[in-house]
Enzyme design. Sequence first.
Site, PDB file in Angstrom:
ATOM      1  N   LYS A 260       4.782   1.096  15.983  1.00 15.77           N
ATOM      2  CA  LYS A 260       3.693   1.936  16.519  1.00 15.77           C
ATOM      3  C   LYS A 260       4.003   2.416  17.939  1.00 15.77           C
ATOM      4  O   LYS A 260       3.300   2.064  18.900  1.00 15.77           O
ATOM      5  CB  LYS A 260       2.358   1.176  16.503  1.00 15.77           C
ATOM      6  CG  LYS A 260       2.072   0.398  15.235  1.00 15.77           C
ATOM      7  CD  LYS A 260       1.093   1.094  14.319  1.00 15.77           C
ATOM      8  CE  LYS A 260       1.230   0.695  12.882  1.00 15.77           C
ATOM      9  NZ  LYS A 260       1.090  -0.688  12.515  1.00 15.77           N
TER      10      LYS A 260
ATOM     11  N   ASP B 113       1.694   6.165   2.202  1.00 12.46           N
ATOM     12  CA  ASP B 113       0.859   4.977   2.345  1.00 12.46           C
ATOM     13  C   ASP B 113      -0.514   5.388   1.805  1.00 12.46           C
ATOM     14  O   ASP B 113      -1.163   6.263   2.371  1.00 12.46           O
ATOM     15  CB  ASP B 113       0.795   4.595   3.841  1.00 12.46           C
ATOM     16  CG  ASP B 113      -0.017   3.327   4.085  1.00 12.46           C
ATOM     17  OD1 ASP B 113      -0.997   3.098   3.359  1.00 12.46           O
ATOM     18  OD2 ASP B 113       0.326   2.582   5.015  1.00 12.46           O
TER      19      ASP B 113
ATOM     20  N   ASP C 239       0.795  -1.231   0.000  1.00 12.31           N
ATOM     21  CA  ASP C 239       0.000   0.000   0.000  1.00 12.31           C
ATOM     22  C   ASP C 239       0.825   1.278   0.000  1.00 12.31           C
ATOM     23  O   ASP C 239       0.329   2.333   0.328  1.00 12.31           O
ATOM     24  CB  ASP C 239      -0.987  -0.010   1.180  1.00 12.31           C
ATOM     25  CG  ASP C 239      -0.304  -0.348   2.505  1.00 12.31           C
ATOM     26  OD1 ASP C 239       0.934  -0.441   2.528  1.00 12.31           O
ATOM     27  OD2 ASP C 239      -1.024  -0.508   3.505  1.00 12.31           O
TER      28      ASP C 239
HETATM   29  N1  GDD Z   1      -0.100 -11.812   2.940  1.00 14.96           N
HETATM   30  C1  GDD Z   1      -0.369 -11.093   4.020  1.00 14.96           C
HETATM   31  N2  GDD Z   1      -0.874 -11.746   5.123  1.00 14.96           N
HETATM   32  N3  GDD Z   1      -0.131  -9.766   4.015  1.00 14.96           N
HETATM   33  C2  GDD Z   1      -0.424  -9.071   5.131  1.00 14.96           C
HETATM   34  C3  GDD Z   1      -0.970  -9.666   6.292  1.00 14.96           C
HETATM   35  C4  GDD Z   1      -1.206 -11.095   6.271  1.00 14.96           C
HETATM   36  O1  GDD Z   1      -1.675 -11.699   7.226  1.00 14.96           O
HETATM   37  N4  GDD Z   1      -1.156  -8.686   7.229  1.00 14.96           N
HETATM   38  C5  GDD Z   1      -0.737  -7.535   6.656  1.00 14.96           C
HETATM   39  N5  GDD Z   1      -0.311  -7.752   5.385  1.00 14.96           N
HETATM   40  C6  GDD Z   1       0.244  -6.779   4.431  1.00 14.96           C
HETATM   41  C7  GDD Z   1      -0.633  -5.555   4.173  1.00 14.96           C
HETATM   42  O2  GDD Z   1      -1.442  -5.746   3.027  1.00 14.96           O
HETATM   43  C8  GDD Z   1       0.399  -4.479   3.886  1.00 14.96           C
HETATM   44  O3  GDD Z   1       0.833  -4.505   2.541  1.00 14.96           O
HETATM   45  C9  GDD Z   1       1.576  -4.884   4.754  1.00 14.96           C
HETATM   46  O4  GDD Z   1       1.422  -6.283   5.032  1.00 14.96           O
HETATM   47  C10 GDD Z   1       1.652  -4.094   6.071  1.00 14.96           C
HETATM   48  O5  GDD Z   1       0.428  -4.239   6.766  1.00 14.96           O
HETATM   49  P1  GDD Z   1      -0.444  -2.968   7.209  1.00 14.96           P
HETATM   50  O6  GDD Z   1      -1.633  -3.505   7.932  1.00 14.96           O
HETATM   51  O7  GDD Z   1      -0.658  -2.042   6.079  1.00 14.96           O
HETATM   52  O8  GDD Z   1       0.536  -2.358   8.289  1.00 14.96           O
HETATM   53  P2  GDD Z   1       0.714  -0.840   8.709  1.00 14.96           P
HETATM   54  O9  GDD Z   1       0.499   0.095   7.587  1.00 14.96           O
HETATM   55  O10 GDD Z   1      -0.106  -0.619   9.944  1.00 14.96           O
HETATM   56  O11 GDD Z   1       2.270  -0.830   9.149  1.00 14.96           O
HETATM   57  C11 GDD Z   1       3.273  -1.344   8.299  1.00 14.96           C
HETATM   58  O12 GDD Z   1       3.573  -0.430   7.260  1.00 14.96           O
HETATM   59  C12 GDD Z   1       4.154   0.829   7.713  1.00 14.96           C
HETATM   60  C13 GDD Z   1       4.425   1.659   6.454  1.00 14.96           C
HETATM   61  O13 GDD Z   1       3.245   1.966   5.796  1.00 14.96           O
HETATM   62  C14 GDD Z   1       4.523  -1.658   9.144  1.00 14.96           C
HETATM   63  O14 GDD Z   1       5.439  -2.354   8.305  1.00 14.96           O
HETATM   64  C15 GDD Z   1       5.156  -0.373   9.673  1.00 14.96           C
HETATM   65  O15 GDD Z   1       6.370  -0.668  10.345  1.00 14.96           O
HETATM   66  C16 GDD Z   1       5.430   0.586   8.513  1.00 14.96           C
HETATM   67  O16 GDD Z   1       5.964   1.817   9.012  1.00 14.96           O
HETATM   68 MG    MG Z   2      -0.264   0.024   5.662  1.00 17.87          MG
END
Ligand code: GDD
Ligand code: MG
Length: 364
Positions: free
Chosen positions: A163, A219, A110
Site C-alpha cells: 500500500k 479482487d 478474494d
Molecule cells: N486466515 C486469515 N487470517 N486470513 C486473513 C487474515 C487473517 O487474520 N487477514 C487477512 N486474511 C486474508 C483475506 O481474507 C484475503 O484473502 C487475504 O488474506 C488478503 O487480505 P485482504 O484484507 O484482502 O488484503 P488486501 O486486499 O488489502 O491486500 C492483499 O491483497 C492484494 C491483492 O488483492 C495484499 O496481499 C496485497 O499485497 C495484494 O496486492
Molecule cells: Mg483483498
Amino acid sequence: MKGLILVGGYGTRLRPLTLSLPKPLVEFGNRPMILHQIEALANAGCTDIVLAVNYKPEVMVGALKQYEKEYGVNITFSVEEEPLGTAGPLKLAEKILTKDDTPIFVLNSDVICEYPLTDLLKFHTDHGGEATIVATKVDEPSKYGVIVHDRDVPNLIERFVEKPVEFVGNRINAGIYVLNPSVIDLIEMRPTSIEHETFPILVENKKLFSFDLPGYWMDVGQPKDFLSGMCLYLSALTKKNSPLLTSTSEDYINGGNVLIDKSAKIGKGCKIGPNVVIGPNCIIGDGVRIQRSTILKNSQIKDHAWVKSTIVGWNSTVGKWARLEGVTVLGEDVTVKDEVYVNGGKVLPHKSIKDNVETPQIIM
Ligand code: GDD
Ligand code: MG
C-alpha cells in the site's frame, strides 16, 4: 503438492450478501467463489488444501465437504483463535504444509483470474529462489502491494512496498504465491503479515521472484468489482468457447457472455446480455431485460422488469416493470414491488421495497 487459501475476514464490503453466507460461499459464475480456487489447486496437482479461517467454519465445512471427493483433495480447516494475519496462518498449518518438501501454493481468497499454477510452478522451480509472487498491472496501485524489480537479474524483486503512499510502480502483488517449505521457518507463531514481514526478509536474501500473470485479474471483494470481475470471467469463457456458456443461438441472448443454469426458466420475448449470470431455479418472466448482472439462485424476475449492473440475492423477487441499476445489491429474500425503481440500493435481507430509491443508499 499442497495449497493454502487465506479466508480470513468477515466480507463486510460484500454486504448485504455476506449477511446470509460467508464470502467464499457466495456464488461467482454460479459456483461458490472458493471453488474456483479449490479447482485450480486440484488441477495443479494439490492433494492437500488448507483453508485458513478466523471465524466459525461450520457452514463452510458443511458446504465444501462434497467437493473433497469431486476434486480428489483433502480439505482441512485451520481455525485461528485470534486473526493471525496473512503469514501467521502458514505457521499454524506448518504440519500439513511441510509434510513433504514440495512447494506450497498460497492464495488470497478474494481474487479471480485464470490461475496459471502449473506454469507458475515451473517458473518457480527454474529460478532457484525461495518464493514467487504472481504479478499483475493495475491503474491504481496504492490499494495493493507493489513490486519493484532488480535491474540486473530478470524477475528478481528488489523492493516490495505494501500500500505505497507514493508512486513506486504499477506492477502489483496479485495475491497468489508459491513458496518453498523453508519460507515457513521465517515465520513466527503470532499475528504477522507476509507482505510486511516475510517478503522483506526474502527480498533482503535475494530469494523473491515475480511471475507476470497472463490474462485478467480482479479482487472481487466488493459489489462494483464483483460485477467487473464477472464481465472479465465471462469474456474469458467466451474466448475459450466454453460449453458452460449459454448458446448465442437462443433468441433471447443479446451480445453473448451469458451463463444461465439449466434449471432456470426464461420467459418469452426476453433480452438477456451481455454479461449476465443466472443461477439455478430462477424464473425470468416475459419481456424481461437483463444486462451486466448476476441473479442468484431461486430468484424471480417478473414480466417486463429491467435489471442492469445489479446483484439479485437468493430467493428474491423483482416485480413487474421494476427497474434496477447503478450497482444495486438485493440481499437474500428481498421483494421489489411492481414498477419500483432502485438506483444503487443495497437492500438488507428479507426487506420489501415499495417506494423508489433514486440515489445510492443502504435500505434496512
Ligand atoms: N486466515 C486469515 N487470517 N486470513 C486473513 C487474515 C487473517 O487474520 N487477514 C487477512 N486474511 C486474508 C483475506 O481474507 C484475503 O484473502 C487475504 O488474506 C488478503 O487480505 P485482504 O484484507 O484482502 O488484503 P488486501 O486486499 O488489502 O491486500 C492483499 O491483497 C492484494 C491483492 O488483492 C495484499 O496481499 C496485497 O499485497 C495484494 O496486492
Ligand atoms: Mg483483498
